[in-house]
Design a protein around this motif. Structure first.
Motif, PDB file in Angstrom:
ATOM      1  N   HIS A  62      12.196  -2.701   2.028  1.00 53.92           N
ATOM      2  CA  HIS A  62      12.637  -2.437   0.655  1.00 53.92           C
ATOM      3  C   HIS A  62      11.986  -3.401  -0.327  1.00 53.92           C
ATOM      4  CE1 HIS A  62      15.149  -1.447  -2.753  1.00 53.92           C
ATOM      5  NE2 HIS A  62      15.520  -2.703  -2.855  1.00 53.92           N
ATOM      6  N   ASP A  63      11.760  -4.642   0.090  1.00 55.07           N
ATOM      7  CA  ASP A  63      11.212  -5.653  -0.819  1.00 55.07           C
ATOM      8  C   ASP A  63       9.745  -5.949  -0.565  1.00 55.07           C
ATOM      9  OD1 ASP A  63      11.562  -6.856   1.630  1.00 55.07           O
ATOM     10  OD2 ASP A  63      12.622  -8.621   0.865  1.00 55.07           O
ATOM     11  N   SER A  64       9.045  -5.074   0.136  1.00 55.80           N
ATOM     12  CA  SER A  64       7.621  -5.302   0.403  1.00 55.80           C
ATOM     13  C   SER A  64       6.815  -5.314  -0.900  1.00 55.80           C
ATOM     14  CB  SER A  64       7.062  -4.226   1.339  1.00 55.80           C
ATOM     15  OG  SER A  64       7.585  -4.358   2.636  1.00 55.80           O
ATOM     16  N   ASN A  65       5.776  -6.128  -0.908  1.00 49.20           N
ATOM     17  CA  ASN A  65       4.909  -6.259  -2.076  1.00 49.20           C
ATOM     18  C   ASN A  65       3.813  -5.189  -2.016  1.00 49.20           C
ATOM     19  OD1 ASN A  65       3.182  -7.013  -4.124  1.00 49.20           O
ATOM     20  ND2 ASN A  65       3.207  -9.186  -3.625  1.00 49.20           N
ATOM     21  N   GLU A  66       3.828  -4.258  -2.974  1.00 51.11           N
ATOM     22  CA  GLU A  66       2.842  -3.166  -2.996  1.00 51.11           C
ATOM     23  C   GLU A  66       1.843  -3.320  -4.142  1.00 51.11           C
ATOM     24  OE1 GLU A  66       4.715   0.861  -2.010  1.00 51.11           O
ATOM     25  OE2 GLU A  66       6.484  -0.356  -2.463  1.00 51.11           O
ATOM     26  N   THR A  67       1.817  -4.481  -4.760  1.00 51.90           N
ATOM     27  CA  THR A  67       0.883  -4.744  -5.850  1.00 51.90           C
ATOM     28  C   THR A  67      -0.554  -4.796  -5.323  1.00 51.90           C
ATOM     29  OG1 THR A  67       2.584  -6.000  -7.020  1.00 51.90           O
ATOM     30  CG2 THR A  67       0.292  -6.388  -7.677  1.00 51.90           C
ATOM     31  N   TYR A  68      -1.484  -4.324  -6.123  1.00 50.22           N
ATOM     32  CA  TYR A  68      -2.898  -4.405  -5.735  1.00 50.22           C
ATOM     33  C   TYR A  68      -3.752  -4.519  -6.993  1.00 50.22           C
ATOM     34  CZ  TYR A  68      -3.268   0.450  -7.274  1.00 50.22           C
ATOM     35  OH  TYR A  68      -3.230   1.590  -8.033  1.00 50.22           O
ATOM     36  N   THR A  69      -4.986  -4.977  -6.779  1.00 49.91           N
ATOM     37  CA  THR A  69      -6.011  -4.993  -7.825  1.00 49.91           C
ATOM     38  C   THR A  69      -7.210  -4.205  -7.323  1.00 49.91           C
ATOM     39  OG1 THR A  69      -5.307  -7.173  -8.613  1.00 49.91           O
ATOM     40  CG2 THR A  69      -7.513  -6.440  -9.242  1.00 49.91           C
ATOM     41  N   LEU A  70      -7.696  -3.288  -8.134  1.00 51.47           N
ATOM     42  CA  LEU A  70      -8.878  -2.493  -7.791  1.00 51.47           C
ATOM     43  C   LEU A  70      -9.960  -2.763  -8.823  1.00 51.47           C
ATOM     44  CD1 LEU A  70     -10.522  -0.223  -6.420  1.00 51.47           C
ATOM     45  CD2 LEU A  70      -9.196   1.423  -7.772  1.00 51.47           C
TER      46      LEU A  70
END
Length: 344
Positions: A62-70
């Protein structure tokens, strides 16, 4: 063709993601050509990197980090994230930005920098496969569509009044008697297959075992759990628009709670998510209040309303989830009807 690199390529989440996306990047029916040098909008390299200490997490939380930079610039694309789940989301965005030109090169119109993170941690789709059975391949297609849209929770409404397709190891008669047919069931292997398909796409699978209502299918193998409805001093009386002959779990029957304890333990052991949806919606209580055994029990136990009876049932089920260390979810009806339950 694009060369794909990753600093966590041995992780099965990333390895299998690359296998899924390569046919999208390089359609099998096209003869892809090596790009000429010096053309900036023809992509040649894609790098997938996890910053700092790369970890191959197995299940999204539930608290996983799904942020990314492309970043896409000068023939190169780089997706950077703090987790494999961020890499999956960035890879999906990348797949939607590129296209194949007339010369069969993978190209993009302009240089790109995207910093993206989800607004909501829980982004879900519910499928009701009890009222309308869906074969596993169709469920997988829905999971694929969820991944295209970066959704991360599959709420599996797997049992209801109409059928009980979940093949329980503990109570096999529930599906034997309660499924639409022997072919309309989800075997243990099917459940594993769905969970694995979801896992590789960064999707949690939350099962729903809806009670005390929505339990008609249970009564086909366990009638002792279901309330007998009365009218005009007679049992097993259906009243159109009000109640069936037997309807809804009997909250004063101890076997209801022992059965739920065993089944919820099994569900927890088979679904990696630590969440179970308990339903508790649409509790049509007139059947409860029509039953003289229940109304007498309510008097003895100082429960003055159907709302109090619902609270009694809810507390007993929540106690089970506490004992097996499960995070419960319920429908909004519990709050709308102002059912008072002990704090979790």
């Amino acid at each position: 063709a694009i060369i794909i690199h990753s600093n966590i390529q041995t992780c099965d989440i990333i390895t299998k993601a690359i296998q899924r996306y390569e046919p999208i990047f390089f359609p099998p029916k096209l003869s892809m050509r090596d790009p000429p040098s010096g053309v900036n909008n023809i992509l040649q390299n894609l790098t997938l990197n996890i910053r700092d200490n790369p970890q191959c997490e197995q299940y999204i939380q539930h608290d996983s980090n799904e942020t990314y930079t492309l970043t896409i610039n000068l023939q190169m694309a780089i997706v950077e994230a703090s987790s494999v789940w961020g890499l999956l989301r960035g890879l999906e965005t990348f797949s939607q930005l590129i296209y194949i030109n007339e010369q069969n090169y993978v190209v993009i119109n302009n240089s790109v920098t995207i910093i993206d993170s989800p607004r909501f941690q829980h982004r879900g789709v519910m499928l009701d496969t009890a009222r309308h059975f869906l074969p596993v391949p169709i469920i997988k297609k829905n999971l694929d569509a969820m991944a295209y849209n970066k959704l991360n929770v599959f709420h599996w409404h797997i049992v209801d009044d109409q059928s009980f397709p979940f093949e329980s190891i503990t109570f096999p008669d529930l599906s034997r008697a309660g499924a639409f047919s022997p072919y309309h069931v989800y075997t243990p292997a099917d459940v594993i297959d769905v969970i694995e398909h979801a896992r590789l796409r960064g999707i949690r699978v939350i099962p729903e075992i809806d009670t005390p209502g929505h339990t008609y299918s249970w009564g086909k193998s366990m009638p002792q759990l279901i309330t007998v409805c009365w009218a005009n001093g007679k049992p097993y009386q259906a009243i159109y628009g009000t109640q069936g002959e037997m309807e809804i779990f009997n909250p004063i029957e101890p076997r209801v709670y022992s059965t739920m304890d065993s089944l919820l333990r099994e569900v927890k052991s088979r679904f990696p998510s630590n969440y179970i949806h308990l339903g508790m919606d649409e509790v049509y209580d007139r059947c409860w209040l029509s039953n003289p055994n229940i109304t007498q029990w309510m008097i003895v136990n100082n429960i003055s309303s159907a709302r109090g009876l619902h609270a009694y049932y809810a507390d007993k089920i929540l106690d089970i989830t506490r004992n097996i260390n499960v995070v419960p979810i319920v429908w909004q009806d519990v709050w709308d009807e102002k059912v008072q339950v002990r704090s979790f």
